[in-house]
Design a protein around this motif. Sequence first.
Motif, PDB file in Angstrom:
ATOM      1  N   ARG A  46      34.923  39.380  52.065  1.00  0.00           N
ATOM      2  CA  ARG A  46      35.520  40.750  52.183  1.00  0.00           C
ATOM      3  C   ARG A  46      36.400  41.478  51.104  1.00  0.00           C
ATOM      4  O   ARG A  46      36.197  42.627  50.863  1.00  0.00           O
ATOM      5  N   GLU A  47      37.132  40.525  50.325  1.00  0.00           N
ATOM      6  CA  GLU A  47      37.999  41.127  49.433  1.00  0.00           C
ATOM      7  C   GLU A  47      37.155  41.794  48.274  1.00  0.00           C
ATOM      8  O   GLU A  47      37.443  42.841  47.756  1.00  0.00           O
ATOM      9  N   ILE A  48      36.094  40.918  47.805  1.00  0.00           N
ATOM     10  CA  ILE A  48      35.240  41.293  46.885  1.00  0.00           C
ATOM     11  C   ILE A  48      34.635  42.647  47.346  1.00  0.00           C
ATOM     12  O   ILE A  48      34.167  43.648  46.520  1.00  0.00           O
ATOM     13  N   ARG A  49      34.073  42.697  48.539  1.00  0.00           N
ATOM     14  CA  ARG A  49      33.351  43.982  49.089  1.00  0.00           C
ATOM     15  C   ARG A  49      34.277  45.336  48.968  1.00  0.00           C
ATOM     16  O   ARG A  49      33.675  46.203  48.406  1.00  0.00           O
ATOM     17  N   ASP A  50      35.249  44.898  49.196  1.00  0.00           N
ATOM     18  CA  ASP A  50      36.552  46.124  49.074  1.00  0.00           C
ATOM     19  C   ASP A  50      36.616  46.617  47.760  1.00  0.00           C
ATOM     20  O   ASP A  50      36.713  47.823  47.562  1.00  0.00           O
ATOM     21  N   MET A  51      36.491  45.776  46.810  1.00  0.00           N
ATOM     22  CA  MET A  51      36.403  46.237  45.357  1.00  0.00           C
ATOM     23  C   MET A  51      35.371  46.924  45.058  1.00  0.00           C
ATOM     24  O   MET A  51      35.357  47.655  43.976  1.00  0.00           O
ATOM     25  N   GLN A  52      34.338  46.886  45.601  1.00  0.00           N
ATOM     26  CA  GLN A  52      33.038  47.564  45.333  1.00  0.00           C
ATOM     27  C   GLN A  52      32.867  48.866  46.086  1.00  0.00           C
ATOM     28  O   GLN A  52      32.205  49.777  45.702  1.00  0.00           O
ATOM     29  N   THR A  53      33.699  48.977  47.093  1.00  0.00           N
ATOM     30  CA  THR A  53      33.669  50.240  47.941  1.00  0.00           C
ATOM     31  C   THR A  53      34.653  51.127  47.855  1.00  0.00           C
ATOM     32  O   THR A  53      34.709  52.200  48.506  1.00  0.00           O
ATOM     33  N   ALA A  54      35.577  50.862  47.086  1.00  0.00           N
ATOM     34  CA  ALA A  54      36.791  51.790  47.078  1.00  0.00           C
ATOM     35  C   ALA A  54      37.480  51.511  45.821  1.00  0.00           C
ATOM     36  O   ALA A  54      37.843  50.227  45.241  1.00  0.00           O
ATOM     37  N   PRO A  55      38.119  52.536  45.064  1.00  0.00           N
ATOM     38  CA  PRO A  55      38.711  52.365  43.842  1.00  0.00           C
ATOM     39  C   PRO A  55      39.932  51.591  44.060  1.00  0.00           C
ATOM     40  O   PRO A  55      40.597  51.856  45.183  1.00  0.00           O
ATOM     41  N   VAL A  56      40.310  50.671  43.065  1.00  0.00           N
ATOM     42  CA  VAL A  56      41.780  50.096  43.327  1.00  0.00           C
ATOM     43  C   VAL A  56      42.829  51.211  42.958  1.00  0.00           C
ATOM     44  O   VAL A  56      42.745  51.877  41.894  1.00  0.00           O
ATOM     45  N   PRO A  57      43.745  51.432  44.093  1.00  0.00           N
ATOM     46  CA  PRO A  57      44.963  52.219  43.955  1.00  0.00           C
ATOM     47  C   PRO A  57      45.502  52.192  42.292  1.00  0.00           C
ATOM     48  O   PRO A  57      45.700  51.064  41.810  1.00  0.00           O
ATOM     49  N   GLN A  58      45.889  53.141  41.749  1.00  0.00           N
ATOM     50  CA  GLN A  58      46.351  53.182  40.290  1.00  0.00           C
ATOM     51  C   GLN A  58      47.735  52.327  40.177  1.00  0.00           C
ATOM     52  O   GLN A  58      47.876  51.608  39.360  1.00  0.00           O
ATOM     53  N   SER A  59      48.411  52.460  41.225  1.00  0.00           N
ATOM     54  CA  SER A  59      49.743  51.368  41.092  1.00  0.00           C
ATOM     55  C   SER A  59      49.271  49.856  41.184  1.00  0.00           C
ATOM     56  O   SER A  59      49.909  49.269  40.439  1.00  0.00           O
ATOM     57  N   GLU A  60      48.418  49.548  42.007  1.00  0.00           N
ATOM     58  CA  GLU A  60      47.919  48.119  41.999  1.00  0.00           C
ATOM     59  C   GLU A  60      47.130  47.638  40.758  1.00  0.00           C
ATOM     60  O   GLU A  60      47.453  46.756  40.072  1.00  0.00           O
ATOM     61  N   LEU A  61      46.477  48.745  40.199  1.00  0.00           N
ATOM     62  CA  LEU A  61      45.860  48.514  38.810  1.00  0.00           C
ATOM     63  C   LEU A  61      46.653  48.307  37.803  1.00  0.00           C
ATOM     64  O   LEU A  61      46.527  47.685  36.819  1.00  0.00           O
ATOM     65  N   ALA A  62      47.626  49.269  37.823  1.00  0.00           N
ATOM     66  CA  ALA A  62      48.927  49.263  36.746  1.00  0.00           C
ATOM     67  C   ALA A  62      49.473  47.821  36.654  1.00  0.00           C
ATOM     68  O   ALA A  62      49.786  47.227  35.483  1.00  0.00           O
ATOM     69  N   ARG A  63      49.618  47.149  37.819  1.00  0.00           N
ATOM     70  CA  ARG A  63      50.286  46.031  37.851  1.00  0.00           C
ATOM     71  C   ARG A  63      49.647  44.893  37.077  1.00  0.00           C
ATOM     72  O   ARG A  63      49.936  44.141  36.350  1.00  0.00           O
ATOM     73  N   SER A  64      48.207  44.838  37.304  1.00  0.00           N
ATOM     74  CA  SER A  64      47.297  44.069  36.839  1.00  0.00           C
ATOM     75  C   SER A  64      47.037  44.179  35.269  1.00  0.00           C
ATOM     76  O   SER A  64      46.875  43.271  34.582  1.00  0.00           O
ATOM     77  N   LYS A  65      47.150  45.576  35.116  1.00  0.00           N
ATOM     78  CA  LYS A  65      47.011  45.886  33.665  1.00  0.00           C
ATOM     79  C   LYS A  65      48.338  45.259  32.825  1.00  0.00           C
ATOM     80  O   LYS A  65      48.313  44.703  31.862  1.00  0.00           O
ATOM     81  N   ALA A  66      49.446  45.433  33.454  1.00  0.00           N
ATOM     82  CA  ALA A  66      50.749  44.979  33.011  1.00  0.00           C
ATOM     83  C   ALA A  66      50.702  43.622  32.676  1.00  0.00           C
ATOM     84  O   ALA A  66      51.094  42.939  31.857  1.00  0.00           O
ATOM     85  N   LEU A  67      50.416  42.748  33.840  1.00  0.00           N
ATOM     86  CA  LEU A  67      50.012  41.298  33.744  1.00  0.00           C
ATOM     87  C   LEU A  67      49.137  40.972  32.459  1.00  0.00           C
ATOM     88  O   LEU A  67      49.555  39.966  31.562  1.00  0.00           O
ATOM     89  N   LEU A  68      47.875  41.477  32.131  1.00  0.00           N
ATOM     90  CA  LEU A  68      46.989  41.119  31.229  1.00  0.00           C
ATOM     91  C   LEU A  68      47.810  41.427  29.882  1.00  0.00           C
ATOM     92  O   LEU A  68      47.524  40.824  28.816  1.00  0.00           O
ATOM     93  N   LEU A  69      48.488  42.744  29.734  1.00  0.00           N
ATOM     94  CA  LEU A  69      49.089  42.982  28.426  1.00  0.00           C
ATOM     95  C   LEU A  69      50.317  42.196  28.155  1.00  0.00           C
ATOM     96  O   LEU A  69      50.362  41.902  27.117  1.00  0.00           O
ATOM     97  N   ARG A  70      51.290  41.734  29.044  1.00  0.00           N
ATOM     98  CA  ARG A  70      52.229  40.865  28.995  1.00  0.00           C
ATOM     99  C   ARG A  70      51.905  39.334  28.631  1.00  0.00           C
ATOM    100  O   ARG A  70      52.475  38.756  27.907  1.00  0.00           O
ATOM    101  N   GLN A  71      50.619  39.074  28.934  1.00  0.00           N
ATOM    102  CA  GLN A  71      50.091  37.719  28.637  1.00  0.00           C
ATOM    103  C   GLN A  71      49.897  37.633  27.134  1.00  0.00           C
ATOM    104  O   GLN A  71      49.644  36.419  26.692  1.00  0.00           O
ATOM    105  N   ILE A  72      49.722  38.644  26.483  1.00  0.00           N
ATOM    106  CA  ILE A  72      49.290  38.366  24.931  1.00  0.00           C
ATOM    107  C   ILE A  72      50.462  37.631  24.284  1.00  0.00           C
ATOM    108  O   ILE A  72      50.181  36.866  23.576  1.00  0.00           O
ATOM    109  N   PRO A  73      51.778  38.410  24.350  1.00  0.00           N
ATOM    110  CA  PRO A  73      52.644  37.809  23.626  1.00  0.00           C
ATOM    111  C   PRO A  73      52.905  36.263  24.221  1.00  0.00           C
ATOM    112  O   PRO A  73      53.459  35.372  23.559  1.00  0.00           O
ATOM    113  N   LEU A  74      52.715  36.255  25.541  1.00  0.00           N
ATOM    114  CA  LEU A  74      53.010  34.685  26.071  1.00  0.00           C
ATOM    115  C   LEU A  74      52.262  33.865  25.551  1.00  0.00           C
ATOM    116  O   LEU A  74      52.497  32.760  25.399  1.00  0.00           O
TER     117      LEU A  74
END
Length: 895
Positions: free
Chosen positions: A804-832
Motif C-alpha cells: 500500500r505504501e509503495i502504491r501511495d508513492m506512485q499516486t501522489a507526490p511526496v510532500p516537500q517537507s517529507e522529501l526534504a527530510r529524506s534528502k537531508a538524511l542522504l546528504l548527511r550520510q556523505i560525511p558520515l
Amino acid sequence: MQSTKRAFVGTILCALLAVGYAGWQSATATSAPDAGVVRATLSNGLRVIIVRNTLAPVVATSVNYLVGSDEAPAGFPGMAHAQEHMMFRGSPDLSADQLAYIGSAMGGNFNANTREALTQYIFTVPAEDVDTALHIEAARMRDVVDSKEDWNAERGAIEQEVAQDLSSPAYVVYTKLRGLLFAGTPYEHDALGTRPSFDATTSAMLKHFHDAWYAPNNAILIVVGDLDPQATLGQIKQLFGDIKPKHLPARSRMMFQPARPTSFNIATDNPYAVKFIAMRMPGLNSPDFPALEVLSDVLSNHRFALYGLVAQGKAIDAEFSLYPMPMAGMGYASVSFAQASDAPSVESAMRSILAGVAKNGVPADLVQAAKRQERRQTEFQKNSIAELASVWSDAVALYGLRSPDDDLVRINRVTVADVNRVARKYLDLSHAVTALTEPQGSGKPVASNGGFGGQENIALGEAAPTTLPSWAQASLNRLTVPQSTLHPVVSTLSNGLTLIVQPENVSDTVSVYGHIRNRPETETPPGQDGVAIILDRLLPYGTEHLDRIAFQRALDEVGAEERAGTEFSIKVLAGDFDRGAGLLADNELHPALPPPALALEKRQIAQYVGALNRSPSHLGQQALRAALFNSDDPSLREATPETIGALTLENVRDYHRTVFRPDLTTIVVVGHVTPEAARSTIEKYFGAWTAQPPLPVTDLPRAFPKPASTVAVPDGSRVQDSVYLAQTINMTRSDPDYYALNLGSTVLGGGFYSTRLSVELRKKAGLVYSVGSDVQAGRNRTVYFVDYASDPQNVSKAARIVAREIRDMQTAPVPQSELARSKALLLRQIPLEESSVDNIARGFILRRDLDLPVDEPTLAARRYVTLTPTEVEAAFQRWMRPDDLVRLSEGPPPQ
C-alpha cells in the motif's frame, strides 16, 4: 536500537562492561596529557570528556548512564532495556515525532544499547550539527514522558525484538550458558527482557526507573570528532549545567555460587555444528583481567593448538573469547565443524588443549604477539570517529580507566608468568558448562498462504506534520552539498591495476584494501562449483615461501591483521607498511595451496556444503532467486558435496590464475603515507603481477520482471518469521532514474521512526521491530528489497501495508517537507561515510566496481538536492510494481 545481546555464532563479541567511578574529581575543565583531550566534571556531577579527531567533519556523542539490567527490579530483567526504548518516545520538551524527524534528517546514525551496568545513547552527526545532538541528549536527561499510550505502542516493538533474538539458536545458547554459570544473580539474565515481564511492566514503573537512575551525577558524556574542545565544553555547560543531580539508589550485590558442570544441546538452522566449553571468569573489577585479555588472545592465535584443529581438518573455525561483566565474566572456547557426529572427538580435543594450557602454560612468543596486536588495535581505534567514541565510553564508563590507553598500559605490564597463573586458576574444566548446536535441515520451500491484496484490517492514519524546535530548524532546513574532505590520488600501474591512495594522519597506521572484480557464478567452469570456496579456505595455509606457521609468525612479528582472497587487506602500523604489503602480496599472488590441506578441506567443506544446501537460509535464498530470475540464471548455481569432492589441485590453481588478475584489481591505501611512497611500495610487490587474456565474464545477465509469488521456508528454530519482499527492476546503477528511486526508497524505509514503513509497521501497529527499504543497483541488474521480521500471524498484514505504501508513492507526490527530510538524511550520510578509514576504502572500491567516479557521492548529492516530488513519483510509476512483489518468509508457517 541494539540491546545487550551479542552475536554468538562461534563467537561472542567481547564488550567492555565494568562500571567505573575512580579517577574523577569535581572540578572545572582540565587538559589531559593526551593531545586534543579535554575533561571536566560539572557542578551537578556530569562527567565530560571531549576528544578531537579530524578524520572527517563529523562528531560522535555518547551519553553513558551507569545503569543497566543489574539495577532492574526482581522479575523484570528488561526494565533498563524498555526504558532505553522509551527514551525515543519523547520528553516534555521534545516529542517523539520531533526526535524521529531530527534523528532521520541528521543521517540516521542514532542508536542505543543496554548492558548489565550501562545504558548508552549514541549519535553520530556532521560536525556542524553537534549542537543539535547535544540539545537532544540534554532534553532526554532532564525528563521523559513514559506515557501509558506510548508504552502500549512500544511494547509491541520490543516484544518483536525479543522474538527476533529467540529465533537465533546462537542467542539461545548464550542465554542458557549465562543462566547456568550465573544462577541466582542478576547476571543469570541478560538485559533483553522477556515477553511476560514486558506484559507486566507499566509506564509508571518505567517512569520511576528513569527518575531514579537518569541523572547527571550518574552519567558520563563522551564527545569525539572534528571540533573545538573548549567551545564544545561551553555548549555542554550551557545545555546540561542546570540539570539537577539526584540521590542514587543502592546498587545490587552479587553473591556467586560455584558453577555446576552441565551439558546441553540445541538445534540450529546454521549448516555447521559448534561446540562450546564455557567457564566462569573474574570480572572487569579483578586485577587478573588484563592477564585474561592476553590469555584470550593467545588461545585464539592461529599458531596455537586450538586453531590447529582447523589445519588438521577437524574443524571449520576455532577461537577463545571473553565476555566480561563488572563482577564476573565468561570465557569460552568455541569450535565449529561440519558433522555433529564429530562432537565427542572435538570436545575431547578441546579439553585436552585447554587442560594442557592450565598445566604447562602458553608459549612466551605468543604472549608477545598478543601484546603487539593490542598495541596495533589501540592505534587503529583512532581510524573511526564513532568507534573511538565507543572505545572511550567503554574504557571510562565500564573499565573505570582514565582513557583507552590505560588498558594498553596494563596489558604491557602482563608477564608470561601472569598469563600462566590465570590459566591455571581459571581454565577450570571441572566446573565448565558445555553446549552443542546441532544443524537441522529444513522442509522444502512451499507456496505460502496470503498475498498483498485485500482490505487492511488495522486502522492507520497519516503522520501529522512535525514542527521542529527552534534550535533544530536552521540545521535541519539546510540542504546543501557537503564538502568532501577526501582527495584521493588515482593511478594505474602498467599491468592494469588501479591504485587509489588517500593520506590520513589521525593515527600512525596504514591500511591496504584490495578488491578483484569477480563473479564465481560466471567464472567457475562447469562441474567445479565450490572451487571458489576451496580456494578461499586454502589461502590461510601460507605461501610458496612461508608455510602456514611461518607466515602467521611473520604477521605476528608486525602485529598485522591480514586476509587474502578476492577481497584482500592488511592493517599495520605505518613503520611496518613495506613488510605488511610484501606479506599480503606473497599470500595473494603466491599461495602455497598445499595438497594435504586440499584433502582435509575438501572433506570438511563437502560435509558443510551438504548441510548448507539443506539449511533454511540457503533454501530461502535459492527460492528467492528462483522467484526473481530465470531458471537458467547463473546465480542459481550451487556447490554440492559431489562437485567439492571432484575438485583437483589443478582446478584450484586454474581458478586462481583466471580470477586473480591485476587488470580487474583495485587497491586502496589509506593512512599515514604519501601517495608517492604508497605507489612505490605497491608497485614493488604487485607490479610484476600479470594475467593472460581474455577477461573472464564478471557480470550476471540482465534480469527482467516476473510476477508475484509467495514462498515459505520452514525453520523450526525460529519463533518469528524473517521476511523479504523483493522484485527485479529493469534498470542499472548508471540509469539517471536511480537517484529518484533511491530517494523514494529512503522516504519509505531509509531512516528511523519517521520513515513511512517504520511509522506504519512499528510505531503505530507494533508489528515489527525494524523494517528497511533498499534499492540494490548493480552494473547489470537491480533488485528492490523490503525486509522485516514479525510474528507469523502478522506476515501478510505487514506485507499488505508495504504494498500500500509503495502504491501511495506512485499516486501522489511526496510532500516537500517529507522529501526534504529524506534528502537531508542522504546528504548527511556523505560525511558520515567518510568518518572511518574502513568506510572510506569500501566507498572507493564500490564506486570503482560500479564504474562510478571516485567523487560520485558529491555528484549524487547535487542530484538529490534538485530532485522534485514529481520526479520521485514518476520514477515509482515507471519502475515499481507493488502487485508483483515476491514474498519469502523463513520460520513458522506465516499467515
